[in-house]
Design a protein around this motif. Structure first.
Motif, PDB file in Angstrom:
ATOM      1  N   LEU A 172     -13.952 -66.811  74.851  1.00 29.17           N
ATOM      2  CA  LEU A 172     -12.743 -67.200  74.145  1.00 29.17           C
ATOM      3  C   LEU A 172     -12.972 -67.016  72.644  1.00 29.17           C
ATOM      4  CD1 LEU A 172     -11.915 -70.521  76.056  1.00 29.17           C
ATOM      5  CD2 LEU A 172     -11.473 -68.151  76.745  1.00 29.17           C
ATOM      6  N   TYR A 173     -12.192 -66.118  72.044  1.00 32.01           N
ATOM      7  CA  TYR A 173     -12.324 -65.801  70.625  1.00 32.01           C
ATOM      8  C   TYR A 173     -11.286 -66.581  69.813  1.00 32.01           C
ATOM      9  CZ  TYR A 173     -15.072 -61.679  71.983  1.00 32.01           C
ATOM     10  OH  TYR A 173     -16.025 -60.832  72.505  1.00 32.01           O
ATOM     11  N   THR A 174     -11.752 -67.325  68.841  1.00 33.39           N
ATOM     12  CA  THR A 174     -10.837 -67.973  67.901  1.00 33.39           C
ATOM     13  C   THR A 174     -10.517 -66.981  66.792  1.00 33.39           C
ATOM     14  OG1 THR A 174     -11.826 -70.135  68.356  1.00 33.39           O
ATOM     15  CG2 THR A 174     -10.500 -69.927  66.354  1.00 33.39           C
ATOM     16  N   LEU A 175      -9.231 -66.696  66.624  1.00 33.11           N
ATOM     17  CA  LEU A 175      -8.793 -65.749  65.607  1.00 33.11           C
ATOM     18  C   LEU A 175      -8.149 -66.492  64.444  1.00 33.11           C
ATOM     19  CD1 LEU A 175      -7.131 -62.960  67.815  1.00 33.11           C
ATOM     20  CD2 LEU A 175      -9.501 -63.104  67.022  1.00 33.11           C
ATOM     21  N   ASP A 176      -8.460 -66.048  63.257  1.00 31.58           N
ATOM     22  CA  ASP A 176      -7.874 -66.649  62.065  1.00 31.58           C
ATOM     23  C   ASP A 176      -6.349 -66.532  62.116  1.00 31.58           C
ATOM     24  OD1 ASP A 176      -7.767 -67.826  59.538  1.00 31.58           O
ATOM     25  OD2 ASP A 176      -7.830 -65.885  58.514  1.00 31.58           O
ATOM     26  N   GLY A 177      -5.666 -67.675  62.010  1.00 26.98           N
ATOM     27  CA  GLY A 177      -4.216 -67.688  61.999  1.00 26.98           C
ATOM     28  C   GLY A 177      -3.577 -67.910  63.356  1.00 26.98           C
ATOM     29  N   TYR A 178      -4.381 -68.078  64.411  1.00 27.62           N
ATOM     30  CA  TYR A 178      -3.837 -68.276  65.761  1.00 27.62           C
ATOM     31  C   TYR A 178      -4.316 -69.611  66.329  1.00 27.62           C
ATOM     32  CZ  TYR A 178      -2.240 -63.444  65.844  1.00 27.62           C
ATOM     33  OH  TYR A 178      -1.588 -62.272  65.567  1.00 27.62           O
ATOM     34  N   ALA A 179      -3.411 -70.307  67.011  1.00 26.88           N
ATOM     35  CA  ALA A 179      -3.729 -71.623  67.557  1.00 26.88           C
ATOM     36  C   ALA A 179      -4.429 -71.541  68.906  1.00 26.88           C
ATOM     37  CB  ALA A 179      -2.452 -72.464  67.679  1.00 26.88           C
ATOM     38  N   THR A 180      -4.235 -70.454  69.641  1.00 24.14           N
ATOM     39  CA  THR A 180      -4.867 -70.286  70.953  1.00 24.14           C
ATOM     40  C   THR A 180      -5.764 -69.054  70.928  1.00 24.14           C
ATOM     41  OG1 THR A 180      -2.980 -69.004  71.769  1.00 24.14           O
ATOM     42  CG2 THR A 180      -2.949 -71.395  72.152  1.00 24.14           C
ATOM     43  N   PRO A 181      -6.785 -69.012  71.810  1.00 24.70           N
ATOM     44  CA  PRO A 181      -7.777 -67.935  71.713  1.00 24.70           C
ATOM     45  C   PRO A 181      -7.355 -66.629  72.374  1.00 24.70           C
ATOM     46  CG  PRO A 181      -8.367 -69.434  73.479  1.00 24.70           C
ATOM     47  CD  PRO A 181      -7.151 -70.028  72.812  1.00 24.70           C
ATOM     48  N   LEU A 182      -7.999 -65.565  71.943  1.00 26.75           N
ATOM     49  CA  LEU A 182      -7.991 -64.296  72.668  1.00 26.75           C
ATOM     50  C   LEU A 182      -9.098 -64.379  73.707  1.00 26.75           C
ATOM     51  CD1 LEU A 182      -7.761 -60.725  71.230  1.00 26.75           C
ATOM     52  CD2 LEU A 182      -9.691 -61.314  72.688  1.00 26.75           C
ATOM     53  N   LYS A 183      -8.813 -63.923  74.939  1.00 25.34           N
ATOM     54  CA  LYS A 183      -9.778 -64.072  76.032  1.00 25.34           C
ATOM     55  C   LYS A 183     -10.261 -62.705  76.514  1.00 25.34           C
ATOM     56  CE  LYS A 183      -7.403 -68.234  77.699  1.00 25.34           C
ATOM     57  NZ  LYS A 183      -6.769 -68.876  78.871  1.00 25.34           N
TER      58      LYS A 183
END
Length: 302
Positions: A172-183
Motif C-alpha cells: 500500500l503506497y501513500t501518495l502525497d495529496g491522497y487520503a487512500t493508498p495506491l495498491k
C-alpha cells in the motif's frame, strides 16, 4: 458472438510505442472471410480439445493467475490528467525510505484466498522490487508530472483471477495529496503449465499480445491484438467449450494489391463478447495454444 474493436491511437496509450515485428502485406494474415479462416477455426477446435480435461487445465485451475488489475489507484481514481500521465509513464518520486526486510527471516510466502476454497501460498515480492516495477522512472525533471510516495506498508487487495476474485497480499503506497493508498499485489503469479499442444507454425498471423481484463459479469474479455499498416484493423473471434475460451485473432480487409507496406504491427484494444461468463475456463490463443497472458495497461506483475 459479438466482437467490438476500437483503436488505441498510435498505440501510445498502451505502450508508448509501435511494436516492431514482421507484418508485411500479403504475407502475415488473411482476411477473416478468406480461405484461411476455416483452418484457423479448425485450429481453435484442436486447441480446445487438447486443453479440455488435460493435466495442464487442472494445474491452471489450481494456480494464481491474475486476470485483472494488480495495481489499483487510490479510491476515486487519480486526480487530473497530470497524475494519470505520471502513473501511466511510471514517474514517481520517493520521499523517505522503503520498508526493509525486518528482523529475522520473516515469511517468504503470502496467502492467496478465494471464497470457499483452500488458500494458496505464493512467494512474496519485496518492497524494493515492487517499487521498481511501479516506478519505471524514479526521478522527475522540473515541471514533469510525477507522483510522490511518502510511505509504504503491507496490506491486502482484491484481484480478479482465472478462478474468480481473490484476496492477496499487497503493498500500500501513500501518495502525497491522497487520503487512500495506491495498491500493488505483492505475490508472484503461478508459472503457467506446459501447454498440451504446440504452436501452429503453418498458420499466418500474430498471437495476441495480452489480456487486459474481464468484464464484471464475465461475459466479455478485453485483449490487445496486433494489426498491420495495410489492413482495416484486428478482429478476434471465439470458440467456446465448457472448459475453455479459445480466441482467434485475425485482421480485416488487408490490402493485397502489392503496394508497399511498413514492416510494423500496431497494438489494438479489442473487446470480445462471450456466449456465457468466463468462469474458471482457460482463455487461450488459437495460434500459440497457450493461455493469453494478463499484463494490464502497465505491464505484468512482478
Amino acid at each position: 458472438m459479438l466482437t467490438r474493436p476500437f483503436r488505441v491511437l498510435g498505440a501510445v496509450a498502451v505502450s508508448g510505442a509501435v511494436l516492431s515485428v514482421a507484418f508485411g502485406c500479403g504475407s502475415e494474415e488473411a482476411p477473416a472471410d478468406s480461405a484461411a479462416a476455416p483452418s484457423l477455426t479448425d485450429r481453435a477446435r484442436q486447441v480446445a480439445e487438447a486443453w479440455d480435461g488435460s493435466a495442464a487445465a487442472a494445474a491452471w485451475r489450481t494456480g494464481y493467475h491474475p486476470a485483472g488489475a494488480t495495481v489499483q489507484p487510490p479510491r476515486g481514481g487519480l486526480r487530473g490528467r497530470a497524475d494519470e500521465r505520471a502513473f501511466e509513464d511510471g514517474r514517481f518520486v520517493l520521499r523517505g525510505k522503503l520498508p526493509g526486510p525486518g528482523p529475522g527471516p520473516g515469511p517468504r510466502d503470502g496467502w492467496v484466498r478465494w471464497p470457499g476454497e483452500r488458500a494458496l501460498a505464493r512467494p512474496l515480492v519485496g518492497a524494493d522490487e515492487s517499487y521498481r516495477t511501479l516506478a519505471v522512472y524514479r526521478a522527475a525533471r522540473a515541471g514533469e508530472p510525477h507522483l510522490t510516495v511518502t510511505g509504504m506498508e503491507r496490506g491486502e487487495m482484491r484481484v480478479a483471477t482465472s478462478r474468480g476474485p481473490a484476496t492477496v497480499p499487497a503493498w500500500l503506497y501513500t501518495l502525497d495529496g491522497y487520503a487512500t493508498p495506491l495498491k500493488q499485489a505483492a505475490v508472484r503469479p503461478s508459472k503457467p503449465p506446459r501447454p498440451p499442444i504446440g504452436r501452429a507454425r503453418e498458420l499466418p498471423g500474430l498471437p495476441l499480445d495480452r489480456l487486459l481484463g474481464t468484464a464484471t459479469d464475465g461475459r466479455a474479455v478485453t485483449v490487445i491484438a496486433l494489426r498491420g499498416a495495410c489492413d482495416d484493423g484486428a478482429i478476434v473471434k471465439t470458440h467456446e467449450t465448457d472448459g475453455s475460451v479459445v480466441l482467434l485473432p485475425s485482421v480485416k480487409n488487408r490490402n493485397d494489391d502489392g503496394s508497399p507496406c511498413t514492416s510494423q504491427a500496431e497494438m489494438q484494444r479489442v473487446t470480445v463478447g462471450l456466449e456465457r461468463p468466463v468462469g474458471d475456463r482457460v482463455v487461450l490463443d488459437a495460434l500459440t495454444g497457450r493461455p493469453v497472458p494478463y499484463k494490464g495497461m502497465r505491464g505484468s506483475t512482478p
